[in-house]
Design a protein around this motif. Structure first.
Motif, PDB file in Angstrom:
ATOM      1  N   LEU A  44       0.843  -1.188   0.000  1.00 34.03           N
ATOM      2  CA  LEU A  44       0.000   0.000   0.000  1.00 34.03           C
ATOM      3  C   LEU A  44       0.885   1.247   0.000  1.00 34.03           C
ATOM      4  CD1 LEU A  44      -0.339   1.176   3.283  1.00 34.03           C
ATOM      5  CD2 LEU A  44      -1.211  -1.133   3.356  1.00 34.03           C
ATOM      6  N   SER A  75      -3.236   2.868  -4.273  1.00 31.85           N
ATOM      7  CA  SER A  75      -4.145   2.512  -3.185  1.00 31.85           C
ATOM      8  C   SER A  75      -3.434   2.563  -1.830  1.00 31.85           C
ATOM      9  CB  SER A  75      -4.710   1.109  -3.403  1.00 31.85           C
ATOM     10  OG  SER A  75      -5.536   0.756  -2.320  1.00 31.85           O
ATOM     11  N   THR A  76      -4.130   3.127  -0.856  1.00 35.79           N
ATOM     12  CA  THR A  76      -3.624   3.158   0.522  1.00 35.79           C
ATOM     13  C   THR A  76      -4.402   2.185   1.405  1.00 35.79           C
ATOM     14  OG1 THR A  76      -5.125   4.986   1.032  1.00 35.79           O
ATOM     15  CG2 THR A  76      -2.882   5.563   0.350  1.00 35.79           C
ATOM     16  N   ASP A  77      -5.247   1.382   0.789  1.00 38.27           N
ATOM     17  CA  ASP A  77      -6.091   0.434   1.526  1.00 38.27           C
ATOM     18  C   ASP A  77      -5.261  -0.762   1.998  1.00 38.27           C
ATOM     19  OD1 ASP A  77      -8.069  -1.296   2.446  1.00 38.27           O
ATOM     20  OD2 ASP A  77      -9.486  -0.650   0.918  1.00 38.27           O
ATOM     21  N   PRO A  78      -5.289  -1.077   3.296  1.00 35.30           N
ATOM     22  CA  PRO A  78      -4.521  -2.229   3.784  1.00 35.30           C
ATOM     23  C   PRO A  78      -5.105  -3.578   3.352  1.00 35.30           C
ATOM     24  CG  PRO A  78      -5.698  -1.180   5.594  1.00 35.30           C
ATOM     25  CD  PRO A  78      -5.912  -0.331   4.383  1.00 35.30           C
ATOM     26  N   ALA A  79      -6.367  -3.614   2.922  1.00 36.01           N
ATOM     27  CA  ALA A  79      -6.993  -4.866   2.476  1.00 36.01           C
ATOM     28  C   ALA A  79      -6.521  -5.193   1.059  1.00 36.01           C
ATOM     29  CB  ALA A  79      -8.510  -4.737   2.507  1.00 36.01           C
ATOM     30  N   ASN A  82      -8.758  -5.044  -2.133  1.00 36.69           N
ATOM     31  CA  ASN A  82      -9.090  -3.731  -2.679  1.00 36.69           C
ATOM     32  C   ASN A  82      -7.958  -3.149  -3.530  1.00 36.69           C
ATOM     33  OD1 ASN A  82     -11.586  -3.835  -1.418  1.00 36.69           O
ATOM     34  ND2 ASN A  82     -10.829  -2.845   0.425  1.00 36.69           N
ATOM     35  N   ARG A  83      -6.862  -3.881  -3.647  1.00 36.83           N
ATOM     36  CA  ARG A  83      -5.737  -3.425  -4.476  1.00 36.83           C
ATOM     37  C   ARG A  83      -5.593  -4.261  -5.745  1.00 36.83           C
ATOM     38  NH1 ARG A  83      -2.917  -3.643   0.652  1.00 36.83           N
ATOM     39  NH2 ARG A  83      -1.603  -5.274  -0.225  1.00 36.83           N
TER      40      ARG A  83
END
Length: 129
Positions: A44, A75-79, A82-83
């Motif tokens: 991320l 993307s900064t999403d840790p999930a 979602n990347r």
């Protein structure tokens, strides 16, 4: 009044790396002149990792034989789910059936590939347009 002045010659160096990318789809095949595959942004975007724009295309030797798709990995999403990015590439007319190559590179460094994979062209009938 005496004011001390400090001169420093040490400069802050940018040691940020760019986010990585991995190909999720294996056994790639072109059907009806269309290749669908998925990639994942491995890391991320953070203080240590910078965003990256990648280019994806299908090559026959050194010749691009499909459209080129650019994807911004920011993307900064840790999930991790979602990347994931789903990409579609369309072959240009007149490409013979056989073995091709998918290449993914950074748009600022096209000589060093981030990912490469063989692609089997199973297109029997070319597109008319």
């Amino acid at each position: 009044m005496i004011v001390p002045v400090i001169h420093s010659k040490i400069r802050r160096e940018e040691t940020k790396g760019k986010v990585g990318v991995s190909l999720l789809t294996h056994n790639l095949m072109v059907l009806s002149s269309l290749l669908k595959f998925s990639i994942i942004q491995e890391d991320l975007v953070s203080m240590q990792q910078q965003e990256r724009t990648i280019a994806c295309g299908i090559y026959q030797g050194d010749k691009l034989v499909s459209n080129e798709v650019q994807v911004l990995l920011d993307s900064t999403d840790p999930a991790a789910e979602n990347r994931i990015h789903n990409i579609q590439l369309t072959l240009k007319p007149g490409v013979a059936p056989g073995l091709l190559q998918l290449r993914i590179c950074d748009v600022k460094d096209r000589l060093n590939m981030l990912a490469e994979a063989p692609v089997k062209n199973n297109t029997l009938i070319d597109q008319d347009f």
